[in-house]
Design an enzyme around this catalytic site. Structure first.
Site, PDB file in Angstrom:
ATOM      1  N   HIS A 108      38.633  21.166  11.698  1.00 28.72           N
ATOM      2  CA  HIS A 108      39.407  20.166  12.440  1.00 28.72           C
ATOM      3  C   HIS A 108      40.696  19.850  11.696  1.00 28.72           C
ATOM      4  CE1 HIS A 108      35.465  19.690  14.343  1.00 28.72           C
ATOM      5  NE2 HIS A 108      36.092  19.147  15.364  1.00 28.72           N
ATOM      6  N   GLU A 144      37.716  28.074  25.908  1.00 29.17           N
ATOM      7  CA  GLU A 144      39.130  28.214  25.566  1.00 29.17           C
ATOM      8  C   GLU A 144      39.722  29.513  26.099  1.00 29.17           C
ATOM      9  OE1 GLU A 144      36.836  27.086  23.518  1.00 29.17           O
ATOM     10  OE2 GLU A 144      37.531  25.048  23.109  1.00 29.17           O
TER      11      GLU A 144
END
Ligand code: TPP
Ligand code: MG
Lengths: 325, 398
Positions: free
Chosen positions: A127, A60
């Site tokens: 999540h 990322e």
């Protein structure tokens, strides 16, 4: 015109912007042939090729950092975080490098970082996150978090065309649950403008993202059962924030309930409250109250998640208390 | 340290404690008449017959437990996603088996390392409760699937953020070094997770500190839909070891004995003060990233090829039978035993209660009352009792 889901609206925006501007490209994990974990980028690589729809390693910081570099050189990258929870891995790049680039070095960073956010989906602590508050505190970034398909499309187009870095939070609970007929024209929603989701006289609920729908549900129930007229203001842009719209609704109803899905301490509700104090204190008939998630990592088990996250019943209860004040 | 009976019938189970007969010539073994005593050692691996059967048991338990989870998933009794290690059981079991639990070795698994947790003493009932988000699951319904740990039994729960466990295990093993303990750590990462910054920083730090750490790179060909060729430009993950200045080895991850042996060498090296080893285990992810993934990105025939030619359980049972000191009834009995354990565990787990909402508010900090009750929920009482850890779940020094 057929109705389009929130997810499809995002996909359309990507498609149309890539079609319109060859400097727009997408990068992220599994976004190419696979079309992304939620299939938001489905068909994009088939249309625009591997050169403009790039599958990255699981990195990322590199996704965001490389986007910044390309953006300096005139490209308009759109980064996907597979889940927005992983944006934390790029926190340094975003807050230190990207956010300061224009101010410190006159380097433009016209880029977007987007990804599935939010809970109500049994995703557990990694999540389900809503990390917007972590970035609100960083001058140099913009943040949007749409609640409708139309805003998702229009704000993403605005974000891609914006000359600064925009964090574009997509609520995964809304992806396939809401639908709308979108305007046929090139539909761009300006960043920094709130949307009045429901007009009312007695009390204002200021919110954004998935809890807009809970607030609307609560408003209907309160009208039915209590005869209360509730206004719902959907911020949709969090940074910059539409202070004028906030002040206008406070002046109108004189009672404010702020609702967000993120945790309470240090959440955006605190910032909104401070702005109301500064600009509309004398218009208040009651203290500003907030309904938010509890200050815990978001748990996985359905009864726990349901308990931690704000529910319609919580908003109803809080609004009644505020109306009585 | 507690010695928990792992539930397997191998009572005083555990590890050959450093004695090895690996130096014996393999040819000699072939000429000997099969020795059916449980202590009979295999020339190659140095493992006794009982230990080799135990490896089989853990591989079978892993596979059967996941198969049960698939059934439960289809009945919507699993909350959230289901992650399989089908075809990768050997690499998790064989590598974990090289640790010495009697010495307090610790591992940190990833999503496809259920087998390694079972080797360390995780029980099917815990796994099933976790997947079903039960209130008496090891994390009390807070975390999902195999994301839990027990420092006493020797495994630390992962978080979703890939790579993060590498620096954490660098620290765990740094503490072994600082305290002069004779302990070793092992951390798993996937081929995809090697691309994270955390992997690099953690591995480099452990290497510089010469921590007693084994890093297993489980190369199963894919990270979600992304093939290895898009993850790294290196010809093999093994090549990365040289860049960190550490030892590296590569082995067939679908051969449980090879996996055991390569890891055992690394564990021995770490315990002897030789620092970090990176092991690349070659295997294959036969199922999708999770049950929802239809694997449309996999070339036709690839999965079938691995299933047919390179199933670790098939390979190992054939090898055991060919060794002449194990017969098929014995293996069938182990299969049945694993199945019975799972049946009993599933019945227990299904009957277990879900957590209740207010349980969510406790446990964030060491000094409760940690989280304040939400003002708009006044009248709801908090269940402070669940602040306690599950029985037998503790820190190592406690
Ligand atoms: C930092 C981070 N980014 C993205 C993800 C999303 N994600 C979860 S698993 C996965 C693929 C992992 O592949 P690999 O490391 O090879 O492990 P495997 O699933 O093959 O066992 C991805 C991208 C994540 N968990 N963490
Ligand atoms: Mg992999």
């Amino acid at each position: 015109m057929p109705e389009v889901t929130y997810l499809e609206a995002i996909r359309q925006a990507l498609f149309e912007e890539m079609e319109r501007d060859p400097s727009v490209f997408c990068l992220g994990e599994d976004i190419g042939a696979y079309g992304g974990a939620f299939k938001v980028t489905e068909g994009l690589q088939a249309r625009f090729g591997e050169g403009r729809v790039i599958d990255t390693p699981i990195s990322e910081a590199a996704i965001v950092g490389a986007a910044a570099g390309a953006a300096h050189m005139g490209m308009r990258p759109v980064c996907e975080m597979q889940f927005i929870d992983f944006i934390s891995c790029a926190y340094d790049m975003l807050t230190n490098y990207v956010a300061t680039a224009r101010y410190r070095a006159m380097l433009p960073c016209p880029m977007v970082v987007r990804g599935p956010s939010g809970g109500y989906v049994r995703g557990g602590p990694f999540h389900s996150q809503n990390p917007e508050a972590a970035f609100l505190h960083t001058p140099g970034l913009k943040i949007v978090y749409p609640a409708t398909a139309s805003d998702a499309k229009g704000l993403l187009k605005a974000a891609i065309r914006d000359d600064d870095c925009v964090l574009f939070f997509e609520h995964k609970y809304l992806y396939r649950r809401i639908k709308e007929t979108l305007p046929a024209t090139d539909h761009v929603v300006p960043i920094g403008k709130a949307r009045l989701a429901r007009e009312g006289r007695d009390l204002s609920i200021i919110t954004y993202a998935a809890t807009v729908w809970k607030a609307l549900e609560a408003a209907e129930q309160l009208e039915r059962e209590d005869g209360l007229s509730i206004e719902v203001l959907d911020l949709r842009s969090l940074l910059p924030m539409d202070d004028d719209a906030i002040v206008a609704t406070v002046r109108k109803t004189n009672r404010v309930l702020i609702v967000h899905e993120d945790t309470r301490t240090g959440g955006i509700a605190g910032e909104i409250t401070a702005r109301i104090n500064e600009r509309a204190f004398e218009w208040l008939d009651a203290p500003v109250l907030r309904v938010t998630a509890a200050d815990v990592p978001l748990p996985y088990a359905p009864p726990l998640e349901d308990f931690v996250l704000p529910q319609t019943a919580d908003i109803v209860r809080a609004a009644r208390q505020l109306a009585r004040y | 340290m507690g010695t928990r009976a792992g539930g397997s019938s191998n009572g005083g189970r555990r590890r050959n404690g450093g004695t090895t007969t690996a130096a014996q010539p393999a040819a000699g073994a072939a000429m000997r008449a099969p020795d059916r005593t449980d202590t009979a050692r295999d020339a190659q691996s140095g493992l006794s017959r009982a230990q080799r059967l135990e490896l089989y048991y853990y591989m079978r338990l892993t596979r059967s437990l996941e198969e049960r989870l698939v059934n439960l998933y289809r009945q919507t009794k699993v909350v959230g996603g289901l992650f399989r290690s089908l075809g990768q059981e050997a690499d998790a079991v064989g590598s974990a088996y090289a640790l010495d639990r009697s010495k307090g070795d610790i591992l940190s698994p990833l999503i496809r390392n259920l087998g390694s947790m079972l080797v360390q003493g995780a029980r099917p009932a815990e796994i099933l409760r976790q997947y079903m988000a039960k209130g008496d699951s090891p994390t009390r319904g807070r975390e999902l699937n195999i994301h839990y740990g027990d420092l006493v039994r020797g495994f630390i729960g992962q978080i979703s953020h890939l790579g993060d466990m590498v620096p954490v295990m660098a620290g765990v093993t740094l503490s072994f070094k600082m305290r002069g303990q004779d302990r070793v750590g092992l951390v798993y990462v996937g081929d995809g997770a090697t691309s994270t910054g955390a992997f690099h920083e953690g591995l480099n730090f452990a290497a510089v500190q010469r921590c007693p750490l084994v890093v297993v790179v489980e190369n199963n060909g894919y990270a979600y839909s992304t093939p290895v060729a898009k993850q790294t430009a290196a010809a093999q993950f093994l090549d990365k070891a040289a860049g960190y200045g550490i030892a590296g080895e590569r082995a067939d991850g679908n051969d449980v004995l090879a996996t055991y042996q390569v890891t055992k060498r690394a564990v021995d090296r770490a315990r002897a003060g030789g620092g970090v080893t990176l092991i690349e285990l070659l295997t294959y992810r036969r199922k999708g990233h999770a049950e929802h993934d239809n694997q449309s990105y996999v070339p036709p025939g690839e999965i079938e090829h691995w299933e047919r030619e390179n199933d670790p359980l098939d390979r190992y049972s054939r090898a055991l039978l060919a060794s002449g000191d194990v017969d098929s009834q014995e293996l069938a009995a182990i299969d049945a035993r694993a199945q019975q354990e799972i049946d009993a565990a599933a019945a227990d787990a299904e009957a277990a209660p879900m957590p209740v909402g207010p349980d969510a508010l406790v446990g964030v900090y060491a000094d409760p009352p940690a989280a304040e009750m939400l003002w708009f929920r006044s009248g709801v009482t908090s269940a402070v009792a669940v602040h306690e850890r599950p029985a037998g779940w503790g820190t190592h020094d406690a």
